[in-house]
Enzyme design. Structure first.
Site, PDB file in Angstrom:
ATOM      1  N   LYS A 105       0.839  -1.206   0.000  1.00 31.44           N
ATOM      2  CA  LYS A 105       0.000   0.000   0.000  1.00 31.44           C
ATOM      3  C   LYS A 105       0.873   1.254   0.000  1.00 31.44           C
ATOM      4  O   LYS A 105       0.608   2.212  -0.728  1.00 31.44           O
ATOM      5  CB  LYS A 105      -0.945  -0.020   1.215  1.00 31.44           C
ATOM      6  CG  LYS A 105      -2.063  -1.041   1.072  1.00 31.44           C
ATOM      7  CD  LYS A 105      -2.865  -1.300   2.345  1.00 31.44           C
ATOM      8  CE  LYS A 105      -3.863  -2.436   2.097  1.00 31.44           C
ATOM      9  NZ  LYS A 105      -4.646  -2.825   3.281  1.00 31.44           N
ATOM     10  N   GLN A 157      -5.135  -1.733   9.419  1.00 30.52           N
ATOM     11  CA  GLN A 157      -5.031  -3.053   8.801  1.00 30.52           C
ATOM     12  C   GLN A 157      -5.668  -4.109   9.714  1.00 30.52           C
ATOM     13  O   GLN A 157      -5.400  -4.157  10.913  1.00 30.52           O
ATOM     14  CB  GLN A 157      -3.555  -3.381   8.529  1.00 30.52           C
ATOM     15  CG  GLN A 157      -3.319  -4.653   7.747  1.00 30.52           C
ATOM     16  CD  GLN A 157      -3.861  -4.615   6.315  1.00 30.52           C
ATOM     17  OE1 GLN A 157      -3.878  -3.584   5.670  1.00 30.52           O
ATOM     18  NE2 GLN A 157      -4.306  -5.754   5.829  1.00 30.52           N
ATOM     19  N   ASP A 174     -11.432   2.659   3.807  1.00 34.15           N
ATOM     20  CA  ASP A 174     -11.739   1.231   3.726  1.00 34.15           C
ATOM     21  C   ASP A 174     -13.248   0.990   3.604  1.00 34.15           C
ATOM     22  O   ASP A 174     -13.666  -0.109   3.251  1.00 34.15           O
ATOM     23  CB  ASP A 174     -11.248   0.519   4.993  1.00 34.15           C
ATOM     24  CG  ASP A 174     -10.002  -0.326   4.758  1.00 34.15           C
ATOM     25  OD1 ASP A 174      -9.787  -0.758   3.611  1.00 34.15           O
ATOM     26  OD2 ASP A 174      -9.263  -0.556   5.734  1.00 34.15           O
TER      27      ASP A 174
END
Ligand code: GUN
Length: 283
Positions: free
Chosen positions: A52, A96, A119
């Site tokens: 990422k 994460q 997200d």
């Protein structure tokens, strides 16, 4: 024989556009910024996080990584999120998953400002997706939709069968397909007659996380197969949730693993971060 859906190529094209749009914003003195938070040492998570970061750098997006030890308390993590929520350089916050067991995942996801939730996991964004007015859409399902669009699949009236009901993929991709007027079936570990359900699908989306569980002869002739699975077998080899070689005999088009859905996920993270920065530019 099935056409192979080249996720890498589709992602590369999108990333070029994202990089160009990012440059336009930078010229207006707005640099899109992403904060990535990693708690603990999960090896797969570490790989994803570093991918990422690299993707951000290539697109011209500013990114900061917060690596916290696995014993970090929930309170400390919530404090960091608070700080990132009010940091003007940060347009997107990604924590994460999975988090260590002592941390309440739902609480953490709810602490992220919905306007920075790139997200799309905050209940506000989940609700906006459910009601058909999305703000940020979760990256993997969003990437699947972009991929289907780019190969010219019109979902209207199609039978889509999703195998897997996770909050990250199965449930949101079901909502997205529904919004495109598909007839959607969500299957899972307790589904009875799974092969028959899959055999009825015009589009199969496999997101169960079990190596090659979906057999090639379940696939209807001419179906589109999207394989979200990333399963490590043996030392190095990665396989999807679908028996790829056998499925190629029946499918009209299929995503490979790796090189299918994977590159799209990070691309949509960049996209969401860019969109968030554009919203900042317009405020
Ligand atoms: N873990 C597996 N997939 C994802 C994802 O899309 N976002 C985050 N934050 N964690 C994940």
């Amino acid at each position: 024989m099935a056409d192979i859906i080249d996720g890498k190529a589709i992602a590369a094209e999108l990333r070029q556009q994202i990089a160009a749009d990012t440059q336009v914003l930078i010229d207006q003195n707005i640099t899109p910024g992403l904060a990535v938070v990693l708690v603990g040492e999960d090896p797969a998570s570490r790989v994803y996080v570093s991918m990422k970061e690299k993707a951000c750098a290539t697109a011209g997006i500013y990114s900061v990584e917060h690596k916290l030890p696995s014993e970090t308390s929930e309170a400390i993590l919530l404090e960091l999120i608070d700080q990132l929520n009010s940091d003007e350089k940060i347009d997107g916050i990604l924590v994460q998953l999975p988090l260590p067991g002592h941390i309440d995942e739902a609480k953490v996801l709810e602490a992220i400002s919905p306007g920075k939730d790139v997200d799309g996991f905050h209940p506000y964004n989940v609700g906006r997706l459910l009601t058909g007015n999305p703000v940020f859409q979760p990256c993997t399902p969003f990437g699947i939709m972009k991929m289907l669009e780019s190969i010219g699949v019109d979902l209207q009236g199609k039978d889509v069968v999703i195998v897997g009901r996770s909050n990250i993929v199965g449930k949101p991709v079901a909502l997205m397909c529904l919004a495109e007027h598909a007839t959607v079936t969500i299957c899972h570990s307790r589904t009875v007659n799974l092969p028959q359900k899959v055999a009825a699908a015009d589009v199969v989306i496999a997101a169960v996380g079990r190596p090659e569980m979906i057999k090639g002869d379940w696939i209807k002739k001419g179906a589109i197969v999207i394989d979200v699975g990333v399963n490590r077998v043996g030392d190095k080899k990665l396989v999807g949730d679908v028996d790829f070689v056998a499925a190629c005999e029946n499918a009209a088009a299929i995503t490979p693993v790796p090189g299918g859905v994977g590159p799209m996920t990070i691309t949509m993270l960049l996209y969401n971060t860019l969109v968030s920065a554009k919203r900042r530019a317009e405020r």
